[in-house]
Design a protein around this motif. Structure first.
Motif, PDB file in Angstrom:
ATOM      1  N   MET A  70       0.831  -1.207   0.000  1.00  0.00           N
ATOM      2  CA  MET A  70       0.000   0.000   0.000  1.00  0.00           C
ATOM      3  C   MET A  70       0.858   1.246   0.000  1.00  0.00           C
ATOM      4  SD  MET A  70      -3.433  -0.627   2.302  1.00  0.00           S
ATOM      5  CE  MET A  70      -2.595  -1.071   3.822  1.00  0.00           C
ATOM      6  N   ASN A  71       1.963   1.192   0.721  1.00  0.00           N
ATOM      7  CA  ASN A  71       2.866   2.340   0.766  1.00  0.00           C
ATOM      8  C   ASN A  71       3.361   2.708  -0.627  1.00  0.00           C
ATOM      9  OD1 ASN A  71       4.819   4.223   2.162  1.00  0.00           O
ATOM     10  ND2 ASN A  71       6.266   2.842   1.169  1.00  0.00           N
ATOM     11  N   LEU A  72       3.760   1.703  -1.402  1.00  0.00           N
ATOM     12  CA  LEU A  72       4.240   1.951  -2.759  1.00  0.00           C
ATOM     13  C   LEU A  72       3.140   2.550  -3.633  1.00  0.00           C
ATOM     14  CD1 LEU A  72       6.307  -1.292  -3.448  1.00  0.00           C
ATOM     15  CD2 LEU A  72       7.204   1.001  -3.025  1.00  0.00           C
ATOM     16  N   SER A  73       1.942   2.011  -3.504  1.00  0.00           N
ATOM     17  CA  SER A  73       0.829   2.479  -4.325  1.00  0.00           C
ATOM     18  C   SER A  73       0.490   3.939  -4.030  1.00  0.00           C
ATOM     19  CB  SER A  73      -0.401   1.603  -4.080  1.00  0.00           C
ATOM     20  OG  SER A  73      -1.482   2.006  -4.884  1.00  0.00           O
ATOM     21  N   VAL A  74       0.413   4.282  -2.752  1.00  0.00           N
ATOM     22  CA  VAL A  74       0.103   5.660  -2.376  1.00  0.00           C
ATOM     23  C   VAL A  74       1.211   6.609  -2.816  1.00  0.00           C
ATOM     24  CG1 VAL A  74      -0.181   7.202  -0.387  1.00  0.00           C
ATOM     25  CG2 VAL A  74      -1.417   5.037  -0.475  1.00  0.00           C
ATOM     26  N   ALA A  75       2.457   6.198  -2.655  1.00  0.00           N
ATOM     27  CA  ALA A  75       3.574   7.048  -3.080  1.00  0.00           C
ATOM     28  C   ALA A  75       3.516   7.324  -4.576  1.00  0.00           C
ATOM     29  CB  ALA A  75       4.899   6.376  -2.716  1.00  0.00           C
ATOM     30  N   ARG A  76       3.188   6.303  -5.355  1.00  0.00           N
ATOM     31  CA  ARG A  76       3.119   6.452  -6.805  1.00  0.00           C
ATOM     32  C   ARG A  76       1.953   7.347  -7.225  1.00  0.00           C
ATOM     33  NH1 ARG A  76       6.030   6.535 -11.205  1.00  0.00           N
ATOM     34  NH2 ARG A  76       4.929   8.507 -11.228  1.00  0.00           N
ATOM     35  N   ASP A  77       0.792   7.129  -6.633  1.00  0.00           N
ATOM     36  CA  ASP A  77      -0.421   7.808  -7.081  1.00  0.00           C
ATOM     37  C   ASP A  77      -0.511   9.267  -6.658  1.00  0.00           C
ATOM     38  OD1 ASP A  77      -1.362   5.564  -8.378  1.00  0.00           O
ATOM     39  OD2 ASP A  77      -2.611   4.897  -6.697  1.00  0.00           O
ATOM     40  N   TYR A  78       0.190   9.657  -5.602  1.00  0.00           N
ATOM     41  CA  TYR A  78      -0.026  11.007  -5.059  1.00  0.00           C
ATOM     42  C   TYR A  78       1.204  11.896  -5.078  1.00  0.00           C
ATOM     43  CZ  TYR A  78      -4.534   9.143  -3.946  1.00  0.00           C
ATOM     44  OH  TYR A  78      -5.779   8.579  -4.074  1.00  0.00           O
ATOM     45  N   MET A  79       2.216  11.511  -5.855  1.00  0.00           N
ATOM     46  CA  MET A  79       3.388  12.378  -5.993  1.00  0.00           C
ATOM     47  C   MET A  79       3.020  13.735  -6.567  1.00  0.00           C
ATOM     48  SD  MET A  79       6.691  10.179  -7.234  1.00  0.00           S
ATOM     49  CE  MET A  79       5.856   9.477  -8.659  1.00  0.00           C
ATOM     50  N   ALA A  80       2.086  13.744  -7.512  1.00  0.00           N
ATOM     51  CA  ALA A  80       1.710  14.995  -8.169  1.00  0.00           C
ATOM     52  C   ALA A  80       1.045  15.978  -7.208  1.00  0.00           C
ATOM     53  CB  ALA A  80       0.774  14.705  -9.344  1.00  0.00           C
ATOM     54  N   ASN A 104       2.199  16.469  -4.144  1.00  0.00           N
ATOM     55  CA  ASN A 104       3.224  16.795  -3.141  1.00  0.00           C
ATOM     56  C   ASN A 104       3.025  15.996  -1.852  1.00  0.00           C
ATOM     57  OD1 ASN A 104       5.555  18.192  -2.280  1.00  0.00           O
ATOM     58  ND2 ASN A 104       4.308  19.700  -1.193  1.00  0.00           N
ATOM     59  N   ILE A 105       2.539  14.773  -2.010  1.00  0.00           N
ATOM     60  CA  ILE A 105       2.369  13.870  -0.877  1.00  0.00           C
ATOM     61  C   ILE A 105       3.420  12.770  -0.977  1.00  0.00           C
ATOM     62  CG2 ILE A 105       0.844  12.197   0.243  1.00  0.00           C
ATOM     63  CD1 ILE A 105      -1.522  13.867  -0.821  1.00  0.00           C
ATOM     64  N   ARG A 106       4.221  12.655   0.065  1.00  0.00           N
ATOM     65  CA  ARG A 106       5.230  11.604   0.128  1.00  0.00           C
ATOM     66  C   ARG A 106       4.734  10.469   1.021  1.00  0.00           C
ATOM     67  NH1 ARG A 106       9.392  12.250   2.756  1.00  0.00           N
ATOM     68  NH2 ARG A 106       8.830  14.040   4.064  1.00  0.00           N
ATOM     69  N   SER A 107       5.096   9.238   0.670  1.00  0.00           N
ATOM     70  CA  SER A 107       4.729   8.088   1.494  1.00  0.00           C
ATOM     71  C   SER A 107       5.907   7.134   1.579  1.00  0.00           C
ATOM     72  CB  SER A 107       3.509   7.372   0.900  1.00  0.00           C
ATOM     73  OG  SER A 107       3.093   6.305   1.740  1.00  0.00           O
ATOM     74  N   ASN A 108       6.332   6.846   2.790  1.00  0.00           N
ATOM     75  CA  ASN A 108       7.413   5.896   3.038  1.00  0.00           C
ATOM     76  C   ASN A 108       6.993   4.936   4.141  1.00  0.00           C
ATOM     77  OD1 ASN A 108       9.781   6.897   1.338  1.00  0.00           O
ATOM     78  ND2 ASN A 108       9.204   8.765   2.436  1.00  0.00           N
ATOM     79  N   SER A 109       7.728   3.843   4.261  1.00  0.00           N
ATOM     80  CA  SER A 109       7.478   2.914   5.357  1.00  0.00           C
ATOM     81  C   SER A 109       8.798   2.564   6.030  1.00  0.00           C
ATOM     82  CB  SER A 109       6.785   1.639   4.862  1.00  0.00           C
ATOM     83  OG  SER A 109       7.584   0.933   3.936  1.00  0.00           O
TER      84      SER A 109
END
Length: 254
Positions: A161-171, A173-178
């Motif tokens: 899920m972390n990878l999916s959110v990071a990919r979908d919301y980069m535009a 300005n939302i970062r997601s890491n685990s």
């Protein structure tokens, strides 16, 4: 100057263990911390610790597995700059010793709970112009751990899920890491050992400690420091990654 000063941080499961350590450090660094937890006593203790050092903290008693509760809490908070998806439970047992009820219980808290927090917070972050998300995965997401079937399933889901959110919301300005801790010494670990190995507590604590090549368990404060960096502006170029914090468990156990 703190890189999270005056930011609003929502920490699920912030009333104990790693979540408490993260909440206290974020509060000390100038963030306004909001704790979402079922355990009112633990949440109040964390809030008191933060406020005793001049920090800001509000608590919200709720169940992360119930989506509307999480949505309502996020709506009440309003702006959310940082989300730490920390709430979680464990289960001991292989596939044959994982009943459907056990599987569902772990899924509801660890997987659906994280999804619910993401689902509630992402729109707020989009409206705000961005944010930082940190998801608590585990070494169990990438390494086979004995008797952790349901738990490993749930942390593998967090990893994905972390990878999916990071990919979908980069535009946006939302970062997601685990981050993927190995064993960390929390009250949960002490309770787990006492429940499953009565009379062998000292022996089992030593055995579990030495399963990390570094020779000990991690401390919640050590996990919190990595969380602080990844949620701060210093990590503005980092997204879509998982960071083991494991005393060498993944790469050096040979």
């Amino acid at each position: 100057m703190s890189k999270i000063k005056d930011k609003v941080a929502l920490v699920t499961g912030g009333g104990s263990g790693i979540g408490r350590a993260i909440s206290e450090l974020f509060g000390a660094e100038g963030a306004h911390v909001h704790i979402l937890d079922l355990n009112a006593e633990g949440a109040e203790a964390t809030k008191a610790a933060i406020e005793s050092k001049g920090g800001k903290c509000d608590i919200h008693i709720g169940n992360v597995s119930i989506q509307q509760e999480v949505i309502d809490i996020v709506a009440k908070i309003g702006r959310v700059d940082i989300l730490v998806n920390n709430a979680g439970i464990a289960h001991v047992g292989d596939l044959e010793h994982c009943a459907e009820a056990d599987f569902d219980r772990v899924y509801q808290v660890n997987v659906k709970g994280a999804y619910n927090a993401l689902y509630a917070v992402i729109p707020a972050m989009k409206a705000n112009g961005g944010g930082a998300i940190l998801n608590l995965a585990s070494i169990a997401a990438v390494v086979g751990i004995s008797d952790r079937f349901a738990y490993s399933m749930s942390k593998g889901a967090i990893f994905a899920m972390n990878l999916s959110v990071a990919r979908d919301y980069m535009a946006y300005n939302i970062r997601s890491n685990s981050i993927s801790p190995a064993r960390v010494h929390t009250p949960f670990v002490d309770g787990f050992i006492a429940k499953n190995y009565p009379g062998q507590e000292e022996e089992m604590f030593d055995k579990l400690s030495k399963s990390q090549p570094i020779g000990r368990m991690g401390q919640p404060a050590e996990i919190a420091k990595l969380a602080l960096f990844l949620c701060s502006d210093d990590a503005a170029f980092i997204t879509g990654n998982d960071y083991p914090i494991d005393g060498g468990f993944i790469k050096l156990n040979n």
